[in-house]
Design a protein around this motif. Structure first.
Motif, PDB file in Angstrom:
ATOM      1  N   GLU A 115       9.181 -10.914  -1.442  1.00 46.04           N
ATOM      2  CA  GLU A 115       8.593  -9.940  -0.537  1.00 46.04           C
ATOM      3  C   GLU A 115       8.777 -10.376   0.908  1.00 46.04           C
ATOM      4  O   GLU A 115       8.525 -11.524   1.262  1.00 46.04           O
ATOM      5  CB  GLU A 115       7.099  -9.767  -0.833  1.00 46.04           C
ATOM      6  CG  GLU A 115       6.423  -8.761   0.080  1.00 46.04           C
ATOM      7  CD  GLU A 115       4.933  -8.609  -0.182  1.00 46.04           C
ATOM      8  OE1 GLU A 115       4.199  -8.321   0.792  1.00 46.04           O
ATOM      9  OE2 GLU A 115       4.504  -8.777  -1.344  1.00 46.04           O
ATOM     10  N   THR A 116       9.199  -9.436   1.751  1.00 45.88           N
ATOM     11  CA  THR A 116       9.441  -9.745   3.158  1.00 45.88           C
ATOM     12  C   THR A 116       8.482  -9.012   4.101  1.00 45.88           C
ATOM     13  O   THR A 116       8.375  -9.372   5.272  1.00 45.88           O
ATOM     14  CB  THR A 116      10.878  -9.374   3.545  1.00 45.88           C
ATOM     15  OG1 THR A 116      11.083  -7.979   3.282  1.00 45.88           O
ATOM     16  CG2 THR A 116      11.883 -10.193   2.749  1.00 45.88           C
ATOM     17  N   GLY A 117       7.809  -7.989   3.606  1.00 50.16           N
ATOM     18  CA  GLY A 117       6.885  -7.255   4.462  1.00 50.16           C
ATOM     19  C   GLY A 117       6.383  -6.012   3.768  1.00 50.16           C
ATOM     20  O   GLY A 117       6.982  -5.535   2.803  1.00 50.16           O
ATOM     21  N   ARG A 118       5.271  -5.487   4.252  1.00 55.51           N
ATOM     22  CA  ARG A 118       4.716  -4.260   3.686  1.00 55.51           C
ATOM     23  C   ARG A 118       4.006  -3.468   4.771  1.00 55.51           C
ATOM     24  O   ARG A 118       3.579  -4.015   5.790  1.00 55.51           O
ATOM     25  CB  ARG A 118       3.756  -4.555   2.531  1.00 55.51           C
ATOM     26  CG  ARG A 118       2.545  -5.389   2.885  1.00 55.51           C
ATOM     27  CD  ARG A 118       1.623  -5.531   1.660  1.00 55.51           C
ATOM     28  NE  ARG A 118       2.271  -6.222   0.544  1.00 55.51           N
ATOM     29  CZ  ARG A 118       1.905  -6.081  -0.731  1.00 55.51           C
ATOM     30  NH1 ARG A 118       0.887  -5.265  -1.044  1.00 55.51           N
ATOM     31  NH2 ARG A 118       2.522  -6.751  -1.691  1.00 55.51           N
ATOM     32  N   SER A 119       3.911  -2.169   4.557  1.00 56.72           N
ATOM     33  CA  SER A 119       3.211  -1.287   5.486  1.00 56.72           C
ATOM     34  C   SER A 119       2.599  -0.148   4.682  1.00 56.72           C
ATOM     35  O   SER A 119       2.949   0.073   3.513  1.00 56.72           O
ATOM     36  CB  SER A 119       4.153  -0.753   6.560  1.00 56.72           C
ATOM     37  OG  SER A 119       5.221  -0.031   5.976  1.00 56.72           O
ATOM     38  N   SER A 120       1.672   0.597   5.295  1.00 59.21           N
ATOM     39  CA  SER A 120       0.988   1.652   4.545  1.00 59.21           C
ATOM     40  C   SER A 120       0.592   2.806   5.460  1.00 59.21           C
ATOM     41  O   SER A 120       0.488   2.659   6.679  1.00 59.21           O
ATOM     42  CB  SER A 120      -0.256   1.090   3.851  1.00 59.21           C
ATOM     43  OG  SER A 120      -1.192   0.600   4.795  1.00 59.21           O
ATOM     44  N   LEU A 121       0.374   3.967   4.841  1.00 58.14           N
ATOM     45  CA  LEU A 121      -0.184   5.155   5.480  1.00 58.14           C
ATOM     46  C   LEU A 121      -1.393   5.577   4.665  1.00 58.14           C
ATOM     47  O   LEU A 121      -1.367   5.511   3.436  1.00 58.14           O
ATOM     48  CB  LEU A 121       0.841   6.298   5.513  1.00 58.14           C
ATOM     49  CG  LEU A 121       2.137   6.065   6.280  1.00 58.14           C
ATOM     50  CD1 LEU A 121       3.089   7.248   6.062  1.00 58.14           C
ATOM     51  CD2 LEU A 121       1.865   5.862   7.755  1.00 58.14           C
ATOM     52  N   THR A 122      -2.455   6.018   5.327  1.00 56.47           N
ATOM     53  CA  THR A 122      -3.693   6.379   4.642  1.00 56.47           C
ATOM     54  C   THR A 122      -4.139   7.767   5.063  1.00 56.47           C
ATOM     55  O   THR A 122      -3.962   8.168   6.220  1.00 56.47           O
ATOM     56  CB  THR A 122      -4.797   5.346   4.962  1.00 56.47           C
ATOM     57  OG1 THR A 122      -4.345   4.044   4.601  1.00 56.47           O
ATOM     58  CG2 THR A 122      -6.070   5.652   4.189  1.00 56.47           C
ATOM     59  N   SER A 123      -4.762   8.492   4.143  1.00 51.66           N
ATOM     60  CA  SER A 123      -5.272   9.836   4.418  1.00 51.66           C
ATOM     61  C   SER A 123      -6.599   9.773   5.167  1.00 51.66           C
ATOM     62  O   SER A 123      -7.400   8.854   4.979  1.00 51.66           O
ATOM     63  CB  SER A 123      -5.470  10.602   3.112  1.00 51.66           C
ATOM     64  OG  SER A 123      -4.293  10.598   2.321  1.00 51.66           O
ATOM     65  N   ALA A 124      -6.818  10.774   6.028  1.00 52.64           N
ATOM     66  CA  ALA A 124      -8.091  10.876   6.744  1.00 52.64           C
ATOM     67  C   ALA A 124      -9.214  11.193   5.773  1.00 52.64           C
ATOM     68  O   ALA A 124      -9.045  11.968   4.833  1.00 52.64           O
ATOM     69  CB  ALA A 124      -7.994  11.955   7.818  1.00 52.64           C
ATOM     70  N   LYS A 125     -10.372  10.612   6.004  1.00 49.47           N
ATOM     71  CA  LYS A 125     -11.523  10.809   5.127  1.00 49.47           C
ATOM     72  C   LYS A 125     -12.677  11.466   5.892  1.00 49.47           C
ATOM     73  O   LYS A 125     -12.824  11.287   7.090  1.00 49.47           O
ATOM     74  CB  LYS A 125     -12.005   9.470   4.564  1.00 49.47           C
ATOM     75  CG  LYS A 125     -10.992   8.726   3.712  1.00 49.47           C
ATOM     76  CD  LYS A 125     -11.602   7.439   3.182  1.00 49.47           C
ATOM     77  CE  LYS A 125     -10.635   6.672   2.279  1.00 49.47           C
ATOM     78  NZ  LYS A 125      -9.501   6.125   3.043  1.00 49.47           N
ATOM     79  N   GLY A 126     -13.501  12.213   5.160  1.00 45.65           N
ATOM     80  CA  GLY A 126     -14.726  12.763   5.731  1.00 45.65           C
ATOM     81  C   GLY A 126     -14.501  13.974   6.606  1.00 45.65           C
ATOM     82  O   GLY A 126     -13.417  14.554   6.659  1.00 45.65           O
ATOM     83  N   ASP A 127     -15.567  14.373   7.307  1.00 46.03           N
ATOM     84  CA  ASP A 127     -15.512  15.543   8.181  1.00 46.03           C
ATOM     85  C   ASP A 127     -14.562  15.293   9.345  1.00 46.03           C
ATOM     86  O   ASP A 127     -14.453  14.179   9.855  1.00 46.03           O
ATOM     87  CB  ASP A 127     -16.903  15.863   8.718  1.00 46.03           C
ATOM     88  CG  ASP A 127     -17.872  16.287   7.623  1.00 46.03           C
ATOM     89  OD1 ASP A 127     -17.392  16.791   6.578  1.00 46.03           O
ATOM     90  OD2 ASP A 127     -19.095  16.109   7.806  1.00 46.03           O
ATOM     91  N   LEU A 128     -13.913  16.368   9.779  1.00 45.19           N
ATOM     92  CA  LEU A 128     -12.984  16.260  10.893  1.00 45.19           C
ATOM     93  C   LEU A 128     -13.725  16.336  12.214  1.00 45.19           C
ATOM     94  O   LEU A 128     -14.747  16.998  12.346  1.00 45.19           O
ATOM     95  CB  LEU A 128     -11.932  17.365  10.805  1.00 45.19           C
ATOM     96  CG  LEU A 128     -11.036  17.333   9.567  1.00 45.19           C
ATOM     97  CD1 LEU A 128     -10.045  18.492   9.600  1.00 45.19           C
ATOM     98  CD2 LEU A 128     -10.297  16.004   9.449  1.00 45.19           C
ATOM     99  N   ARG A 129     -13.184  15.645  13.217  1.00 42.86           N
ATOM    100  CA  ARG A 129     -13.783  15.613  14.540  1.00 42.86           C
ATOM    101  C   ARG A 129     -12.682  15.437  15.569  1.00 42.86           C
ATOM    102  O   ARG A 129     -11.541  15.105  15.226  1.00 42.86           O
ATOM    103  CB  ARG A 129     -14.783  14.466  14.637  1.00 42.86           C
ATOM    104  CG  ARG A 129     -14.182  13.101  14.306  1.00 42.86           C
ATOM    105  CD  ARG A 129     -15.251  12.056  14.114  1.00 42.86           C
ATOM    106  NE  ARG A 129     -16.102  12.383  12.978  1.00 42.86           N
ATOM    107  CZ  ARG A 129     -17.214  11.717  12.674  1.00 42.86           C
ATOM    108  NH1 ARG A 129     -17.618  10.718  13.444  1.00 42.86           N
ATOM    109  NH2 ARG A 129     -17.935  12.050  11.627  1.00 42.86           N
ATOM    110  N   ILE A 130     -13.015  15.679  16.832  1.00 42.17           N
ATOM    111  CA  ILE A 130     -12.056  15.503  17.912  1.00 42.17           C
ATOM    112  C   ILE A 130     -12.136  14.073  18.428  1.00 42.17           C
ATOM    113  O   ILE A 130     -13.214  13.584  18.765  1.00 42.17           O
ATOM    114  CB  ILE A 130     -12.321  16.493  19.051  1.00 42.17           C
ATOM    115  CG1 ILE A 130     -12.202  17.940  18.554  1.00 42.17           C
ATOM    116  CG2 ILE A 130     -11.344  16.264  20.202  1.00 42.17           C
ATOM    117  CD1 ILE A 130     -12.661  18.968  19.563  1.00 42.17           C
ATOM    118  N   SER A 131     -10.992  13.421  18.499  1.00 41.37           N
ATOM    119  CA  SER A 131     -10.913  12.069  19.042  1.00 41.37           C
ATOM    120  C   SER A 131     -10.287  12.133  20.434  1.00 41.37           C
ATOM    121  O   SER A 131      -9.232  12.728  20.621  1.00 41.37           O
ATOM    122  CB  SER A 131     -10.067  11.176  18.130  1.00 41.37           C
ATOM    123  OG  SER A 131      -9.778   9.938  18.742  1.00 41.37           O
TER     124      SER A 131
END
Length: 237
Positions: A115-131
């Motif tokens: 193994e030389t490296g790893r990366s990930s993407l994750t889904s948004a959780k919970g109620d949506l809000r403005i950032s």
């Protein structure tokens, strides 16, 4: 490779792999809300994939995933379960699966299988809000670029929840506000724009007071941001 508000697309991550500028694989996903549309390519645009695994309402749809790496093989996992392990060809490995929210993780291996490296993407959780997230500190008289996104409670941008947002400013001047949508008739000058894949950006000239306030509302959501102007700017006084 980089859109008008500064977000990198698939071509940017692909070139990082080609030129050895990344020590981990880059994951890009073809927009799930456009899965039935044909992707048109050109000499400068080889993919419409973006780095997002957050597509509410798209559960069960076919997901086309591209992983860019300079290593020999890539294995892709969805919520801890392996989708497959493929050899890379011309720095790219393609996968297909059914979309479900969670975590998409890519692991790269060298020719010896290490193994030389790893990366990930994750889904948004919970109620949506403005950032509301400025890219830098606010300095009197300077330009400030502010990312205004629709996110879950975990701060992850939701790519399938766009809304028309209205931005106003106190303690500065709103010079422009818009998204990276390349096919729109909306104006960047009126302080009202529809987000694109959950993202937008405002450009503000900071005033000479001690505080800048940014107010955003729309889509049933509301957000405000108070930013103290930094006294590090010699021109402030």
């Amino acid at each position: 490779m980089i859109n008008i508000i500064g977000d990198p697309g698939g071509e940017a991550l692909y070139n990082k792999a080609v030129w050895g500028l990344s020590d981990k694989p880059g994951i890009e996903v073809r927009p799930l809300n456009r899965d039935a549309d044909k992707a048109y390519k050109s000499a400068w645009r080889g993919t419409d994939a973006i780095p997002s695994w957050s597509w509410r309402g798209c559960e069960g749809r076919k997901a086309l995933i591209e992983v860019y790496s300079s290593d020999a093989e890539v294995e892709l996992f969805l919520n801890g379960i392996s989708i497959g392990r493929n050899s890379t060809e011309e720095y790219k490995s393609c996968f297909e699966t059914t979309y479900q929210a969670g975590t998409l993780e890519a692991v790269a291996y060298d020719i010896q299988g290490n193994e030389t490296g790893r990366s990930s993407l994750t889904s948004a959780k919970g109620d949506l809000r403005i950032s509301v997230c400025p890219e830098t500190k606010a300095y009197a008289g300077k330009l400030l670029y502010v990312n205004i996104d629709i996110c879950g409670e975990d701060g992850i941008v939701e790519s399938n929840a766009d809304a028309e947002l209205t931005v106003s400013v106190a303690g500065g001047e709103l010079l422009g506000y818009g998204s990276a949508n390349s096919r729109t008739e909306e104006s960047y000058l009126r302080g009202k724009f529809t987000t694109y894949r959950g993202r937008s950006q405002a450009i503000i000239r900071v005033g000479g007071g001690e505080k800048l306030e940014i107010f955003v509302q729309g889509g049933g959501m509301r957000s405000s941001s108070g930013i103290k102007i930094s006294s590090e700017d010699a021109g402030w006084r």
